[in-house]
Design a protein around this motif. Structure first.
Motif, PDB file in Angstrom:
ATOM      1  N   MET A 208     -85.217  53.917  76.456  1.00  0.00           N
ATOM      2  CA  MET A 208     -83.940  53.297  76.101  1.00  0.00           C
ATOM      3  C   MET A 208     -83.965  52.886  74.635  1.00  0.00           C
ATOM      4  O   MET A 208     -84.978  52.381  74.148  1.00  0.00           O
ATOM      5  CB  MET A 208     -83.689  52.060  76.968  1.00  0.00           C
ATOM      6  N   VAL A 209     -82.873  53.104  73.953  1.00  0.00           N
ATOM      7  CA  VAL A 209     -82.695  52.591  72.594  1.00  0.00           C
ATOM      8  C   VAL A 209     -81.337  51.914  72.547  1.00  0.00           C
ATOM      9  O   VAL A 209     -80.354  52.427  73.085  1.00  0.00           O
ATOM     10  CB  VAL A 209     -82.802  53.715  71.536  1.00  0.00           C
ATOM     11  N   GLY A 210     -81.287  50.744  71.943  1.00  0.00           N
ATOM     12  CA  GLY A 210     -80.038  49.988  71.919  1.00  0.00           C
ATOM     13  C   GLY A 210     -79.777  49.345  70.580  1.00  0.00           C
ATOM     14  O   GLY A 210     -80.704  49.093  69.797  1.00  0.00           O
ATOM     15  N   MET A 211     -78.501  49.096  70.318  1.00  0.00           N
ATOM     16  CA  MET A 211     -78.077  48.403  69.099  1.00  0.00           C
ATOM     17  C   MET A 211     -77.096  47.305  69.480  1.00  0.00           C
ATOM     18  O   MET A 211     -76.061  47.586  70.093  1.00  0.00           O
ATOM     19  CB  MET A 211     -77.406  49.360  68.114  1.00  0.00           C
ATOM     20  N   TYR A 224     -75.958  52.184  73.154  1.00  0.00           N
ATOM     21  CA  TYR A 224     -77.266  52.529  73.700  1.00  0.00           C
ATOM     22  C   TYR A 224     -77.347  54.022  73.978  1.00  0.00           C
ATOM     23  O   TYR A 224     -76.334  54.734  74.037  1.00  0.00           O
ATOM     24  CB  TYR A 224     -77.539  51.747  74.992  1.00  0.00           C
ATOM     25  N   ALA A 225     -78.577  54.476  74.146  1.00  0.00           N
ATOM     26  CA  ALA A 225     -78.840  55.839  74.599  1.00  0.00           C
ATOM     27  C   ALA A 225     -80.020  55.766  75.564  1.00  0.00           C
ATOM     28  O   ALA A 225     -80.920  54.940  75.399  1.00  0.00           O
ATOM     29  CB  ALA A 225     -79.157  56.757  73.422  1.00  0.00           C
ATOM     30  N   VAL A 226     -79.998  56.621  76.576  1.00  0.00           N
ATOM     31  CA  VAL A 226     -81.045  56.643  77.603  1.00  0.00           C
ATOM     32  C   VAL A 226     -81.547  58.073  77.745  1.00  0.00           C
ATOM     33  O   VAL A 226     -80.752  59.023  77.777  1.00  0.00           O
ATOM     34  CB  VAL A 226     -80.509  56.123  78.957  1.00  0.00           C
ATOM     35  N   ARG A 227     -82.863  58.211  77.818  1.00  0.00           N
ATOM     36  CA  ARG A 227     -83.453  59.546  78.002  1.00  0.00           C
ATOM     37  C   ARG A 227     -84.487  59.475  79.106  1.00  0.00           C
ATOM     38  O   ARG A 227     -85.330  58.582  79.136  1.00  0.00           O
ATOM     39  CB  ARG A 227     -84.094  60.030  76.705  1.00  0.00           C
ATOM     40  N   ALA A 317     -86.977  55.619  94.744  1.00  0.00           N
ATOM     41  CA  ALA A 317     -87.631  56.784  95.348  1.00  0.00           C
ATOM     42  C   ALA A 317     -87.989  57.813  94.289  1.00  0.00           C
ATOM     43  O   ALA A 317     -88.922  58.597  94.468  1.00  0.00           O
ATOM     44  CB  ALA A 317     -86.713  57.403  96.395  1.00  0.00           C
ATOM     45  N   ASN A 318     -87.258  57.815  93.186  1.00  0.00           N
ATOM     46  CA  ASN A 318     -87.523  58.762  92.110  1.00  0.00           C
ATOM     47  C   ASN A 318     -87.032  58.173  90.798  1.00  0.00           C
ATOM     48  O   ASN A 318     -86.387  57.115  90.766  1.00  0.00           O
ATOM     49  CB  ASN A 318     -86.846  60.115  92.388  1.00  0.00           C
ATOM     50  N   LEU A 319     -87.335  58.872  89.711  1.00  0.00           N
ATOM     51  CA  LEU A 319     -86.990  58.363  88.383  1.00  0.00           C
ATOM     52  C   LEU A 319     -85.483  58.327  88.170  1.00  0.00           C
ATOM     53  O   LEU A 319     -84.972  57.508  87.406  1.00  0.00           O
ATOM     54  CB  LEU A 319     -87.659  59.228  87.311  1.00  0.00           C
ATOM     55  N   GLY A 320     -84.759  59.208  88.847  1.00  0.00           N
ATOM     56  CA  GLY A 320     -83.310  59.220  88.699  1.00  0.00           C
ATOM     57  C   GLY A 320     -82.671  57.912  89.132  1.00  0.00           C
ATOM     58  O   GLY A 320     -81.681  57.460  88.541  1.00  0.00           O
ATOM     59  N   GLU A 321     -83.223  57.276  90.171  1.00  0.00           N
ATOM     60  CA  GLU A 321     -82.683  55.993  90.616  1.00  0.00           C
ATOM     61  C   GLU A 321     -82.886  54.921  89.548  1.00  0.00           C
ATOM     62  O   GLU A 321     -82.028  54.062  89.349  1.00  0.00           O
ATOM     63  CB  GLU A 321     -83.348  55.574  91.928  1.00  0.00           C
ATOM     64  N   VAL A 322     -84.030  54.963  88.875  1.00  0.00           N
ATOM     65  CA  VAL A 322     -84.278  54.011  87.790  1.00  0.00           C
ATOM     66  C   VAL A 322     -83.270  54.232  86.659  1.00  0.00           C
ATOM     67  O   VAL A 322     -82.685  53.279  86.130  1.00  0.00           O
ATOM     68  CB  VAL A 322     -85.715  54.144  87.261  1.00  0.00           C
ATOM     69  N   THR A 323     -83.045  55.493  86.301  1.00  0.00           N
ATOM     70  CA  THR A 323     -82.104  55.806  85.235  1.00  0.00           C
ATOM     71  C   THR A 323     -80.703  55.320  85.571  1.00  0.00           C
ATOM     72  O   THR A 323     -80.015  54.717  84.739  1.00  0.00           O
ATOM     73  CB  THR A 323     -82.074  57.325  84.979  1.00  0.00           C
TER      74      THR A 323
END
Length: 353
Positions: A208-211, A224-227, A317-323
């Motif tokens: 995550m990057v935020g301003m 923000y941007a999320v990768r 359950a997976n990284l997608g849920e965190v995102t």
């Protein structure tokens, strides 16, 4: 001491109160005055007046406690079952993370026993049966006082330039989150630290990057941007200098004015391509670099704290849920400029009016 009509009393406390009332009745029959009875029994005169009135109307039976509508409405068997269900954890009851909040416990009681409790009532019930609100201990890193002086001096200079140019004061920071969730408070048995279950395996990371953007007289903003990095071949693990450049350009376009950017001096902020971009756009972009670790002076750190508190104990359950959870919280914060202002207030650095 004043004894109320059975409110919040245990069985032993209620028995003690009954004994006091019967002693008061004996003194009523002997003709003692209310003040004398209150002094001997060490209770309030108002309580004695109420008991005497009840005694006149109903005799000794009228003085005995009738209990309280505020007492627990669950039997001991139901309470034991509730505790077993609480020990199973929120996941077993359909919640996505492992935090027992009062609102959730209130809902669980309704589901299990079809009894309506308020949040305060649930709190009293838990406290009465040995449960408490717990959180793992954390220790802050001590910081060098000379570094703090340098940071505050740079920030003062940045605020001064932003005021002179009518520019936005922008704080940038990065963060990341894996499948292992942050620890967050939850209800558990007093004296027994709660244990949350996390996946022992699983790779990947959400970057995550935020301003956070501030300007006197303007509504504060968050960009923000999320990768997501799942470990696939040729997939970037995090953000590169082009991502920082694009985020700065995006912020400038949407803010509609020059920017004074404050960020730390991590290696990626100092690459040649970014320095060239900053020099080429000096008409609208001024950059101040702080030491690498300055979380207490960067309001964007407050944003990450709110995000991680919201996903605390998340059982993904997976990284997608965190995102998805991260994006959902960041979108909510974008609509709450008052919260963004609060992140700046937490640093002790308020923009000049």
């Amino acid at each position: 001491m004043r004894y109320a009509q059975g409110v919040g009393l245990t069985d032993s406390e209620r028995t003690t109160q009954e004994r006091l009332r019967l002693q008061a009745v004996e003194r009523f029959e002997c003709g003692q005055k209310n003040v004398e009875v209150a002094a001997v029994l060490r209770i309030s005169v108002r309580s004695v007046e109420r008991w005497r009135r009840a005694w006149r109307e109903g005799g000794e039976a009228g003085v005995l406690s009738k209990g309280s509508p505020g007492r627990p409405r669950l039997s001991e068997i139901q309470i034991a079952r509730l505790e077993r269900e609480l020990e199973r954890g929120p996941l077993a009851h359909g919640w996505s993370d492992q935090r027992w909040t009062l609102a959730r416990i209130k809902t669980l009681i309704g589901r299990l026993f079809h009894v309506s409790y308020t949040v305060e009532g649930a709190w009293q019930l838990l406290r009465r049966h040995g449960w408490s609100w717990q959180q793992p201990a954390r220790r802050a890193i001590e910081r060098d006082h000379s570094a703090i002086e340098v940071e505050e001096g740079d920030l003062a200079a940045g605020k001064s330039i932003a005021a002179e140019r009518g520019a936005w004061l922008v704080f940038e920071d990065e963060a990341g989150q894996s499948l292992t969730p942050p620890r967050a408070r939850t209800w558990g048995r007093r004296g027994c630290t709660p244990v949350i279950r996390v996946r022992g395996r699983g790779s990947g990371r959400v970057s995550m990057v935020g301003m956070t953007c501030y300007k006197p007289g303007q509504q504060s903003r968050l960009f923000y941007a999320v990768r997501e990095y799942t470990g696939r071949k040729d997939q970037p693990k995090g953000f590169g200098w082009r991502d920082f450049r694009d985020l700065m350009v995006r912020a400038r376009i949407q803010l509609g004015g020059p920017i004074v950017l404050v960020w730390d001096n991590v290696r990626l902020h100092l690459v040649k391509q970014l320095r060239e971009f900053i020099d080429a756009n000096a008409d609208w972009l001024t950059v101040f670099q702080l030491p690498t670790y300055a979380p207490d002076l960067n309001p964007t750190e407050g944003v990450w704290s709110l995000v991680k508190r919201d996903i605390g104990n998340l059982a993904a359950a997976n990284l997608g849920e965190v995102t998805r959870a991260v994006k959902r919280k960041l979108n909510t914060l974008q609509e709450r400029p008052d919260v963004i202002d609060g992140c700046l207030t937490g640093t002790g650095l308020m923009p000049d009016p």
